[in-house]
Design a protein around this motif. Sequence first.
Motif, PDB file in Angstrom:
ATOM      1  N   ILE A 149       0.849  -1.187   0.000  1.00  0.00           N
ATOM      2  CA  ILE A 149       0.000   0.000   0.000  1.00  0.00           C
ATOM      3  C   ILE A 149       0.885   1.238   0.000  1.00  0.00           C
ATOM      4  O   ILE A 149       1.849   1.320   0.757  1.00  0.00           O
ATOM      5  N   ASP A 150       0.530   2.199  -0.842  1.00  0.00           N
ATOM      6  CA  ASP A 150       1.291   3.446  -0.923  1.00  0.00           C
ATOM      7  C   ASP A 150       0.455   4.556  -0.300  1.00  0.00           C
ATOM      8  O   ASP A 150      -0.411   5.146  -0.958  1.00  0.00           O
ATOM      9  N   ARG A 153       1.983   8.474  -1.595  1.00  0.00           N
ATOM     10  CA  ARG A 153       1.667   8.969  -2.935  1.00  0.00           C
ATOM     11  C   ARG A 153       0.164   9.172  -3.119  1.00  0.00           C
ATOM     12  O   ARG A 153      -0.256  10.071  -3.856  1.00  0.00           O
ATOM     13  N   ALA A 154      -0.641   8.346  -2.463  1.00  0.00           N
ATOM     14  CA  ALA A 154      -2.093   8.545  -2.541  1.00  0.00           C
ATOM     15  C   ALA A 154      -2.467   9.883  -1.915  1.00  0.00           C
ATOM     16  O   ALA A 154      -3.305  10.621  -2.450  1.00  0.00           O
ATOM     17  N   THR A 158      -4.278  13.027  -3.966  1.00  0.00           N
ATOM     18  CA  THR A 158      -5.632  13.404  -3.539  1.00  0.00           C
ATOM     19  C   THR A 158      -5.580  14.184  -2.235  1.00  0.00           C
ATOM     20  O   THR A 158      -5.838  15.380  -2.206  1.00  0.00           O
ATOM     21  N   PHE A 162      -6.837   8.936   1.858  1.00  0.00           N
ATOM     22  CA  PHE A 162      -6.949   8.149   0.624  1.00  0.00           C
ATOM     23  C   PHE A 162      -5.729   7.253   0.515  1.00  0.00           C
ATOM     24  O   PHE A 162      -4.651   7.593   0.989  1.00  0.00           O
ATOM     25  N   SER A 164      -3.584   3.956  -1.902  1.00  0.00           N
ATOM     26  CA  SER A 164      -3.370   3.317  -3.201  1.00  0.00           C
ATOM     27  C   SER A 164      -2.720   1.956  -2.973  1.00  0.00           C
ATOM     28  O   SER A 164      -1.593   1.870  -2.479  1.00  0.00           O
ATOM     29  N   ARG A 166      -0.862  -1.400  -4.284  1.00  0.00           N
ATOM     30  CA  ARG A 166       0.075  -1.596  -5.389  1.00  0.00           C
ATOM     31  C   ARG A 166       0.574  -3.039  -5.388  1.00  0.00           C
ATOM     32  O   ARG A 166       0.592  -3.717  -4.360  1.00  0.00           O
ATOM     33  N   ALA A 170      -2.575  -4.758  -4.375  1.00  0.00           N
ATOM     34  CA  ALA A 170      -3.709  -4.531  -5.271  1.00  0.00           C
ATOM     35  C   ALA A 170      -4.338  -5.855  -5.679  1.00  0.00           C
ATOM     36  O   ALA A 170      -5.562  -5.989  -5.765  1.00  0.00           O
TER      37      ALA A 170
END
Length: 422
Positions: A149-150, A153-154, A158, A162, A164, A166, A170
């Motif tokens: 999980i990033d 950068r998320a 945003t 939030f 992201s 990866r 993912a």
Amino acid sequence: MLDIKFIRQNIDLVRKSIRAKGEKADVDHLFEVDEKRKEILYEFEQKRAFQNKISKEIAKLKREKKNVETKIKDMKQLAQEIKKIEHRVSQIEAEFKTLLLTIPNVLDQSVPIGNTDADNKFIREFGDRNDLPFVPLTHIELADALDLIDFQRAAKITGSGFISFRGLGAGLERALINFMIDYHIQHHNYIEIFPPFIVNRNTMTGTGQLPKLENDMYKIEQDDYFLIPTAEVPLTNLHQNEILYEDDLPIKYVAYTPCFRREAGSYGKETKGLQRIHQFNKVELVQFVHPDKSAQVLENLLNEAEEILQALKLPYRIIELCSVNLSFASAKTYDLEVWTKGMQKYLEVSSCSNFQDFQARRANIRFRSNDDKKVHYLHTLNASGVATPRTMIAILENYQTKDGNIIIPEVLRPYMNGRKML
């Protein structure tokens, strides 16, 4: 939405439910507006009746070749009066509906009355809560070490709240969603829906998010649209303003959607990692049922959500929410809380709720009875089947190994190309 006749006939229950839920609805003001509404409607009906009478008199006079100028003058004046009353009717109807929408659903008689989480009722638990034979890491530490999980950068693209996924993270998220969708279709005969993620104001009002929770919603101002907070909203409203047949019931829908919640007023509460985020994934179950069967269907829904956690072999408990923790629209709710061995705490992953006819009245969803052939409001229910963020926390923390890897739950491996380890 409650029927005004029901409110008047069950005023003690309605007032008790308002107090027990911690709401501030003003029933007395609602009654005042309703009385005023009845008076204006009566005046309107009297004027219309008089208008019809004059119209008939004018027609008769014309047939008799008599002068109708006075009557026509009276008709024009009456028409102006009726137009003014129509405007008053429109205003009072809007005020009445607005007030009616502020009255919460009544409590099911079995709901425990309470003011804090301590008043929730424990139902049962499942699975192994024993500590791991080593000092466990949290899901944040595991996700960072395994690059699943990033968070940074998320937040950059945003904002805070939030995330992201990866790589294998993912893949695991996608596997979890697909497993749950497949399970509910194959084991419980749900119909899969892939609904819009953006809905209009009327749809949000139909399930009870509006007007109460507007500040918690992400809104598209230009169109007066909203990003959905849960798939319950579009799924329930698929049948708004429809009359179904009793033989069609129950209707069972399952859907995956992202969910968007501003979580206004929740700042500082469980905001680290995946615990409380503004966009998350969830598989939702929604049923439309005969009113006589909704109590049993709620128990069935709870079992169906449980089966997901059992299949994943995650320890959990079930609690029945006390009155103050019930949502505005719910009559009765069970929560499923999964145990996390890294954080050493329970996290809610599913709410299973019976709304009885509350949402059906707001969205105007009815069915025609086989017995009396009349049209009645049906009952709606929903359950998270389940939400992924906290389920992901439990998978990462409960399936971690001493060397920092993650064993993939067996039921998810077919969706991960047979992989056994992250």
